[in-house]
Design a protein around this motif. Structure first.
Motif, PDB file in Angstrom:
ATOM      1  N   ALA A  57       0.620  -1.358   0.072  1.00  0.00           N
ATOM      2  CA  ALA A  57       0.154   0.023  -0.286  1.00  0.00           C
ATOM      3  C   ALA A  57       0.494   1.507  -0.146  1.00  0.00           C
ATOM      4  O   ALA A  57       0.662   2.160  -0.827  1.00  0.00           O
ATOM      5  CB  ALA A  57      -1.117   0.501   1.122  1.00  0.00           C
ATOM      6  N   ALA A  58       1.865   1.154   0.790  1.00  0.00           N
ATOM      7  CA  ALA A  58       2.712   2.121   0.944  1.00  0.00           C
ATOM      8  C   ALA A  58       3.732   2.970  -0.362  1.00  0.00           C
ATOM      9  O   ALA A  58       3.621   3.991  -1.569  1.00  0.00           O
ATOM     10  CB  ALA A  58       4.175   1.726   1.936  1.00  0.00           C
ATOM     11  N   ARG A  59       3.647   1.539  -1.179  1.00  0.00           N
ATOM     12  CA  ARG A  59       4.705   1.588  -2.840  1.00  0.00           C
ATOM     13  C   ARG A  59       3.202   2.913  -3.899  1.00  0.00           C
ATOM     14  O   ARG A  59       3.175   3.414  -4.332  1.00  0.00           O
ATOM     15  CB  ARG A  59       4.504   0.368  -3.007  1.00  0.00           C
ATOM     16  CG  ARG A  59       5.679   0.475  -4.933  1.00  0.00           C
ATOM     17  CD  ARG A  59       6.852   0.238  -4.525  1.00  0.00           C
ATOM     18  NE  ARG A  59       7.857   0.008  -5.895  1.00  0.00           N
ATOM     19  CZ  ARG A  59       8.613   1.103  -6.127  1.00  0.00           C
ATOM     20  NH1 ARG A  59       9.183   2.387  -5.268  1.00  0.00           N
ATOM     21  NH2 ARG A  59       9.224   0.988  -7.450  1.00  0.00           N
ATOM     22  N   ARG A  60       2.252   2.187  -3.488  1.00  0.00           N
ATOM     23  CA  ARG A  60       1.580   2.262  -4.198  1.00  0.00           C
ATOM     24  C   ARG A  60       1.128   4.051  -3.958  1.00  0.00           C
ATOM     25  O   ARG A  60       0.874   4.716  -5.182  1.00  0.00           O
ATOM     26  CB  ARG A  60      -0.801   1.800  -4.357  1.00  0.00           C
ATOM     27  CG  ARG A  60      -0.363   0.084  -4.876  1.00  0.00           C
ATOM     28  CD  ARG A  60      -0.844  -0.692  -4.886  1.00  0.00           C
ATOM     29  NE  ARG A  60      -0.759  -1.506  -5.470  1.00  0.00           N
ATOM     30  CZ  ARG A  60      -2.154  -2.739  -5.679  1.00  0.00           C
ATOM     31  NH1 ARG A  60      -3.372  -2.893  -5.035  1.00  0.00           N
ATOM     32  NH2 ARG A  60      -1.873  -3.657  -6.779  1.00  0.00           N
ATOM     33  N   TYR A  63       3.326   6.357  -5.720  1.00  0.00           N
ATOM     34  CA  TYR A  63       3.375   6.431  -7.108  1.00  0.00           C
ATOM     35  C   TYR A  63       2.582   7.047  -7.325  1.00  0.00           C
ATOM     36  O   TYR A  63       2.521   8.172  -7.812  1.00  0.00           O
ATOM     37  CB  TYR A  63       2.882   5.285  -7.670  1.00  0.00           C
ATOM     38  CG  TYR A  63       2.953   5.031  -9.071  1.00  0.00           C
ATOM     39  CD1 TYR A  63       3.747   5.673 -10.090  1.00  0.00           C
ATOM     40  CD2 TYR A  63       1.208   5.636 -10.048  1.00  0.00           C
ATOM     41  CE1 TYR A  63       3.790   5.962 -11.961  1.00  0.00           C
ATOM     42  CE2 TYR A  63       1.426   5.976 -10.914  1.00  0.00           C
ATOM     43  CZ  TYR A  63       2.203   6.025 -11.665  1.00  0.00           C
ATOM     44  OH  TYR A  63       1.556   6.465 -13.145  1.00  0.00           O
ATOM     45  N   ALA A  64       0.835   6.985  -6.358  1.00  0.00           N
ATOM     46  CA  ALA A  64       0.113   7.552  -6.528  1.00  0.00           C
ATOM     47  C   ALA A  64       0.165   9.613  -6.164  1.00  0.00           C
ATOM     48  O   ALA A  64      -0.499  10.192  -7.123  1.00  0.00           O
ATOM     49  CB  ALA A  64      -1.076   7.417  -6.269  1.00  0.00           C
ATOM     50  N   ASN A  65       0.925   9.412  -5.645  1.00  0.00           N
ATOM     51  CA  ASN A  65       1.693  11.742  -4.868  1.00  0.00           C
ATOM     52  C   ASN A  65       3.455  11.004  -5.414  1.00  0.00           C
ATOM     53  O   ASN A  65       3.548  12.136  -4.786  1.00  0.00           O
ATOM     54  CB  ASN A  65       1.366  11.207  -3.607  1.00  0.00           C
ATOM     55  CG  ASN A  65      -0.205  10.760  -3.190  1.00  0.00           C
ATOM     56  OD1 ASN A  65      -1.103  11.494  -4.111  1.00  0.00           O
ATOM     57  ND2 ASN A  65      -0.070  10.199  -2.804  1.00  0.00           N
ATOM     58  N   ASP A  66       3.842  10.863  -6.516  1.00  0.00           N
ATOM     59  CA  ASP A  66       4.946  11.235  -6.913  1.00  0.00           C
ATOM     60  C   ASP A  66       5.392  12.065  -7.485  1.00  0.00           C
ATOM     61  O   ASP A  66       5.030  12.798  -8.735  1.00  0.00           O
ATOM     62  CB  ASP A  66       5.745   9.970  -8.298  1.00  0.00           C
ATOM     63  CG  ASP A  66       6.926  10.129  -8.708  1.00  0.00           C
ATOM     64  OD1 ASP A  66       7.828  11.142  -7.153  1.00  0.00           O
ATOM     65  OD2 ASP A  66       7.244   9.277  -9.092  1.00  0.00           O
ATOM     66  N   PRO A 142      15.232   6.004 -11.434  1.00  0.00           N
ATOM     67  CA  PRO A 142      14.471   4.663  -9.966  1.00  0.00           C
ATOM     68  C   PRO A 142      13.718   5.884  -8.828  1.00  0.00           C
ATOM     69  O   PRO A 142      14.102   6.463  -8.400  1.00  0.00           O
ATOM     70  CB  PRO A 142      15.571   3.778 -10.063  1.00  0.00           C
ATOM     71  CG  PRO A 142      16.692   4.310 -10.970  1.00  0.00           C
ATOM     72  CD  PRO A 142      16.914   5.841 -11.662  1.00  0.00           C
ATOM     73  N   ALA A 143      12.603   5.525  -9.513  1.00  0.00           N
ATOM     74  CA  ALA A 143      11.852   5.690  -8.030  1.00  0.00           C
ATOM     75  C   ALA A 143      12.445   5.175  -6.595  1.00  0.00           C
ATOM     76  O   ALA A 143      13.259   3.585  -6.619  1.00  0.00           O
ATOM     77  CB  ALA A 143      10.287   5.105  -7.874  1.00  0.00           C
ATOM     78  N   PRO A 144      12.545   5.437  -5.678  1.00  0.00           N
ATOM     79  CA  PRO A 144      13.015   5.338  -4.325  1.00  0.00           C
ATOM     80  C   PRO A 144      12.551   3.842  -3.592  1.00  0.00           C
ATOM     81  O   PRO A 144      11.157   3.873  -3.994  1.00  0.00           O
ATOM     82  CB  PRO A 144      12.782   6.416  -3.399  1.00  0.00           C
ATOM     83  CG  PRO A 144      11.973   7.596  -4.084  1.00  0.00           C
ATOM     84  CD  PRO A 144      11.865   6.913  -5.505  1.00  0.00           C
TER      85      PRO A 144
END
Length: 144
Positions: A57-60, A63-66, A142-144
């Protein structure tokens, strides 16, 4: 002559009194915020379908708030965003053809940033776009 957005002007209470945004999908300048959407460049449904392994859920949420990448979220006209919906490049391309190369590069960069897979139809569409964009470079971190 290139269409350039104007800086947003705010008055007391954060009320917008001016400004404009350039919608890259359809090459429209939007001055009415009611006609503007912030789009996930790679739609959330596409992200969920493209995860290499199930995301937390944290990864999603990340992404949603990147906001660390200028490419994950984009302000566009509400009409163009609704036209795009949750489609990938095999199903939808911006109506502004001059943006197709940048669109493909940003799509690929976002997929690479978040380690997302592509399906065969999406891959073929992107390869077709790449043939028309020999000087376009994909850039991502790359995303953290």
């Amino acid at each position: 002559m290139a269409r350039r957005p104007r800086p947003v002007v705010l008055k007391a209470g954060c009320k917008r009194t001016g400004g404009s945004w350039h919608s890259a999908y359809d090459n429209v300048v939007v001055t009415d915020t009611a006609r503007l959407d912030v789009d996930h460049f790679v739609p959330l449904v596409e992200v969920y379908d493209s995860e290499q392994a199930p995301w937390s859920a944290a990864r999603r949420e990340a992404y949603a708030n990147d906001q660390a990448s200028p490419d994950t979220l984009i302000a566009v006209s509400a009409a163009s965003n609704r036209s795009k919906s949750d489609k990938d490049p095999a199903e939808w391309l911006p109506s502004d053809g001059s943006y197709h190369c940048a669109y493909a590069a940003t799509w690929v960069g976002t997929k690479l940033r978040w380690d997302l897979a592509v399906d065969e139809n999406e891959r073929q569409a992107l390869l077709g776009l790449a043939e028309d964009c020999p000087t376009t470079t994909v850039v991502y971190e790359p995303a953290p």
